[in-house]
Design an enzyme around this catalytic site. Structure first.
Site, PDB file in Angstrom:
ATOM      1  N   TYR A 197       0.826  -1.215   0.000  1.00  0.00           N
ATOM      2  CA  TYR A 197       0.000   0.000   0.000  1.00  0.00           C
ATOM      3  C   TYR A 197       0.856   1.259   0.000  1.00  0.00           C
ATOM      4  O   TYR A 197       0.351   2.359  -0.179  1.00  0.00           O
ATOM      5  CB  TYR A 197      -0.946   0.007   1.213  1.00  0.00           C
ATOM      6  CG  TYR A 197      -0.214  -0.144   2.537  1.00  0.00           C
ATOM      7  CD1 TYR A 197       0.281   0.968   3.211  1.00  0.00           C
ATOM      8  CD2 TYR A 197       0.026  -1.400   3.085  1.00  0.00           C
ATOM      9  CE1 TYR A 197       0.984   0.830   4.405  1.00  0.00           C
ATOM     10  CE2 TYR A 197       0.717  -1.542   4.276  1.00  0.00           C
ATOM     11  CZ  TYR A 197       1.190  -0.424   4.926  1.00  0.00           C
ATOM     12  OH  TYR A 197       1.898  -0.574   6.098  1.00  0.00           O
ATOM     13  N   GLY A 198       2.177   1.098   0.239  1.00  0.00           N
ATOM     14  CA  GLY A 198       3.081   2.251   0.313  1.00  0.00           C
ATOM     15  C   GLY A 198       4.222   2.078  -0.668  1.00  0.00           C
ATOM     16  O   GLY A 198       3.999   1.914  -1.873  1.00  0.00           O
ATOM     17  N   GLU A 216      10.998  -4.375   5.901  1.00  0.00           N
ATOM     18  CA  GLU A 216       9.912  -3.834   6.737  1.00  0.00           C
ATOM     19  C   GLU A 216      10.189  -4.051   8.233  1.00  0.00           C
ATOM     20  O   GLU A 216       9.257  -4.089   9.029  1.00  0.00           O
ATOM     21  CB  GLU A 216       8.581  -4.503   6.343  1.00  0.00           C
ATOM     22  CG  GLU A 216       8.229  -4.416   4.866  1.00  0.00           C
ATOM     23  CD  GLU A 216       8.007  -2.986   4.378  1.00  0.00           C
ATOM     24  OE1 GLU A 216       7.528  -2.154   5.147  1.00  0.00           O
ATOM     25  OE2 GLU A 216       8.341  -2.704   3.214  1.00  0.00           O
TER      26      GLU A 216
HETATM   27  C1  SIN Z   1       3.849  -1.253   2.093  1.00  0.00           C
HETATM   28  O1  SIN Z   1       4.251  -0.560   1.158  1.00  0.00           O
HETATM   29  O2  SIN Z   1       2.941  -2.096   1.892  1.00  0.00           O
HETATM   30  C2  SIN Z   1       4.409  -1.180   3.469  1.00  0.00           C
HETATM   31  C3  SIN Z   1       4.873   0.155   3.896  1.00  0.00           C
HETATM   32  C4  SIN Z   1       6.070   0.631   3.133  1.00  0.00           C
HETATM   33  O3  SIN Z   1       7.062  -0.109   3.035  1.00  0.00           O
HETATM   34  O4  SIN Z   1       6.033   1.753   2.618  1.00  0.00           O
END
Ligand code: SIN
Length: 186
Positions: free
Chosen positions: A26-27, A99
């Site tokens: 999501y990011g 992460e």
């Molecule tokens: C994601 O992108 O799903 C997790 C958060 C990130 O690493 O920005």
């Protein structure tokens, strides 16, 4: 919860013997896929919203001056559209390392655009982690991000690349777009 979540995540789900696993981004996982994947598809998960409430000590900031990156917070009745990747289980060693600053793997249902569904994993940093920064206004978050930088690059690059990727997917995210707009102002 320890600062580095790699050991916890390794024991959270038993992925041994599985041919493939879905992971939801999501990011930064939307715009920076630095891992091999079998398939990549837009998907949504329900009852979660993006918030720049997580501190970044290792990517977009430092332990002395953490940046701000995304996590998800639970908001019933909402949806969050992102990118789902089908990967082999060995890829989680890389993802857990990437992460590691407070994110835990959660299992949830992914809804694909064609109406099909799959169970998969998503990395979420909850309030209990040591790098949690919590809520602030979009204006203050943008000001914080504007002055932050870490080993993965300037913090504003994270926001602007994400906003571009979300627009390309037709995902409307007022929190992200408001922060991106503040950062784009001269
Ligand atoms: C994601 O992108 O799903 C997790 C958060 C990130 O690493 O920005």
């Amino acid at each position: 919860m320890p600062h580095d979540t790699q050991a916890i995540n390794k024991n959270r789900q038993n992925l041994e013997g599985l041919e493939s696993v879905w992971v939801f981004g999501y990011g930064s996982l939307i715009f920076k896929a630095d891992f091999p994947y079998i398939e990549r598809r837009a998907a949504r998960i329900d009852n979660w919203q993006r918030r720049f409430w997580q501190g970044s000590h290792d990517h977009r900031g430092t332990p002395e001056a953490p940046g701000r990156v995304l996590t998800l917070v639970e908001v019933p009745g909402t949806t969050c559209r992102g990118m789902a990747y089908k990967v082999t289980p060995d890829v989680f060693a890389h993802l857990d390392h990437r992460e590691k600053n407070g994110y835990l793997r959660f299992e949830t249902a992914f809804h694909f655009d064609d109406g099909t569904e799959a169970q998969g994993l998503v990395y979420i940093a909850t309030e209990e982690n040591e790098a949690w920064l919590g809520p602030a206004s979009e204006h203050d978050i943008a000001a914080h991000i504007a002055k932050s930088e870490g080993p993965s690059g300037p913090n504003d690059e994270y926001v602007l690349r994400l906003a571009e990727a979300l627009r390309a997917m037709d995902e409307d995210d007022p929190h992200v777009f408001m922060i991106a707009d503040y950062l784009s102002q001269p």
